[in-house]
Each structure stands twice: as structure tokens, then as C-alpha cells.
Scaffold this motif. Sequence first.
Motif: not given
Length: 409
Positions: A326-333, A363-365
Motif C-alpha cells: 500500500e502506497c509503495g509505488d507513490i513513496a518510491v517514485n 536500480i534504487l526503484v
Amino acid sequence: MGNVPPTPASRSQSLPVTRPASETSSTRRYGRQSLPGTNLMQNAKKRLQRNLEQVRQSTPSFHSVSSAADALSQQSTPSACNSDTSYFHPNYKSLSSDQLVSCISQQNRPFHNFGNAKYSLPCDEEEQDRMMTLHFLVKHMFNGNFSAPVHHLLNEKRPNGEKFNVLDVGCGPGTWTLEMATEYPEADFYGMDIAEIYPKTIKPANSHFLQDDILTCTQFKDEMFDYIFVRHVYGCFSVVEWDILMKVLLRLLKPGGYVEFREINPMVQDPGPITADIVNTLFITTLRTTRNIDPALAQHLTSIITNAGFDDLHHELVRVGSGWGECGDIAVNNLASAIRAYGIWLGPAVGINTSELERRISILVEEGPLYRSYFNWHMAWARKPQSNRNSDNVAEWEGINDFIHGYVE
């Protein structure tokens, strides 16, 4: 922490927006609705952006950062608050045209040029968009725009007719201030930032903005505010300036008033090797050595608040996955966008060119989901004591005011 991805048995596969069992919030505990879909958040951003575009077309005084320098050169006083200066400190004086500074450009992105302020992110529309996304993410994580128990106060007026006053420190594009002013029309909201990227005319009548540095601002009366909100300022203040900041907040708050912090620890937990290198080593070390900033200060937030003399402390910790759950894609972007922005000065400082930085960011993403990396977000609110036991802090302000203005670290 490490270089080998954890096995499924070694880390839970559940959604990573979690609170440790030992952590509590006095106002909102563990209940949460599922995350509004990314599309919903994007639609909310688009609505705000459409409003901004309409404002830009309808009034010349609501200008973009690119035209800020020209506009500021024509202004003799800030258009921050209404003309009634009764709210301000007796020593109130308008910022001069020299103090109302323009931006400087680095790699085609504008940065603030405000005195000795240490904030090092751009002040363009791309950065505003990142901050708006972060606003919606944090609002969801903590189930609302605030956690301190001020809802009933925001809806009330005092018997003498005086309004409830709220200060948003480091307001950025003003998203939090505008939302709160709309939701609570009986209170007055003041947004302050060193970068003039907030709306100036088309806004709720109970919202006011000014360009200034909270560490040196003398434009407000002592004990003016009932509630002060501070969010994502880990890159704004040096270790010494945090002590000054807490004294200023204590001076500006009424006895019994509330202060609330929402702050991320930018050190990625359980990072992959590239993430550990670019974020936890190069970024953190460079901020510490070049600006005397400790970006991981959020983990000491409760001690900072307590040592400053505040009472009734409440703390909440929320963990968010980096690219997973949950929320992970938003946080990493959001992290990737921030590293790109910081990279404008970080890259040359550590000898990494733009293409190499982009390679490492990609790579971090990918490492986030692989290593089940996550971020720690801290929320803490507390109250200024009702008694006058901290009056020496208020009195001390006059003694250190000259020191702050002339301070060179």
C-alpha cells in the motif's frame, strides 16, 4: 541491513503501511480505509492544477516561479497577509525588495536564493507537483491533515470574537493551508515559506501567506498562534538551527497551544546496495558535511520536543514500503524525484554525473520490492505548558534575535 534480499519467511508479505505495536496515536489508532487509488490521487492533483491554471489566466498577480523575479522587483511590500497589521509583532516591518529575493538557476531548474537558508530543493512546478503528491500520501498515512486534538477548536470562536490562529511552517505550494482554510472557515491560517510558490490572491479569505524564514521572522506577535504545523523540514535546518526553531515555536504559541510535526526519516530501512550507497551514505553524509544538517533527525523528534519544554507529547510511527504494498509505488517514485532534484548539487559534490545518477535511481526503484525496503514516517504533537514556566525562553528570544540575524554557521 543488507545486500541479500530477505526470504519470505524473514519478512511479512503484508501491506507495509503499519504501526509497531508499541506505538499509539491519541486521536487516530489503527483503523484506516484502503488507500485511495493512485488514479484518485492523481485526479485530486489535476483538480488543483486546473484551479491554478485558471488563476494564472485570470490574474497577473498569481504568477509562476519563472516570472517571480520580475514581479518581485516591482513590489515594495509583500502580498502575504491582509493590510491589517494588528496581527503582527509590534516590531513588524515589511520585507524590503532586497529581501524578497528571486530564484537562481542550476541545470535549468530554479532554486531559492533566500539569505542563509539551507533548503536545497528546486522551487519549480515539477517540485511543487512532487510536494502535492507527498501531501496526499501523508494525509492518507495519518488518516487526515492533522493528528493533534484541535478539530473542535478550529470550529469555534472565542467569546471575545478572536479567531483560532494556525501557522503552517514551510508551507510550500500551500496545499495543506488551503485545504484546512476551506474546511475550517472560522479559523485563520498562515502559511510561511522561503520560496514564494504559494497562491497570492485567489484563495480562501481566511488563508494568508508570506515569504520569510521562520528562524528570523519577527512579523508575528508573541503567543499569537493556537496551533503550529511543521512538515518535511528535515533538509531545512542545521543541528544548531533546530534548537533555535524550537525556541521560536515556543515563543509564537499561546500557553496551551499545540505544535505538530510530520517528518520522514529519509534513511531507507533494509536497503539494497545501491539504495544504501546513494541515499543512506552519499546523500546523508553530504548534507551533514556541507550544511551541518542531520536529515535523520526525525528519529530523535520526541526528544527534541521534550527537551524544548513542551508537554503532553504523543508520537506515532508509520512504515511505508518502497515500491511495494500500500502506497509503495507513490513513496518510491517520490523518492526518485527527490533524489533527481537533490542530485543537481549532490552529483557534483560526490563526483556522479547525470546519466550515472539516473542509472542508480532506476536500480534504487527496483531494489525496494526486492529487498522489502521501507520508510519510517514520524508524527508527534505536544502542547506548550499552560503555566509561565517557559517564560525565560520567550524572554531569551530578544537576547538571541541579533545573534540569529547575524549568525553564520
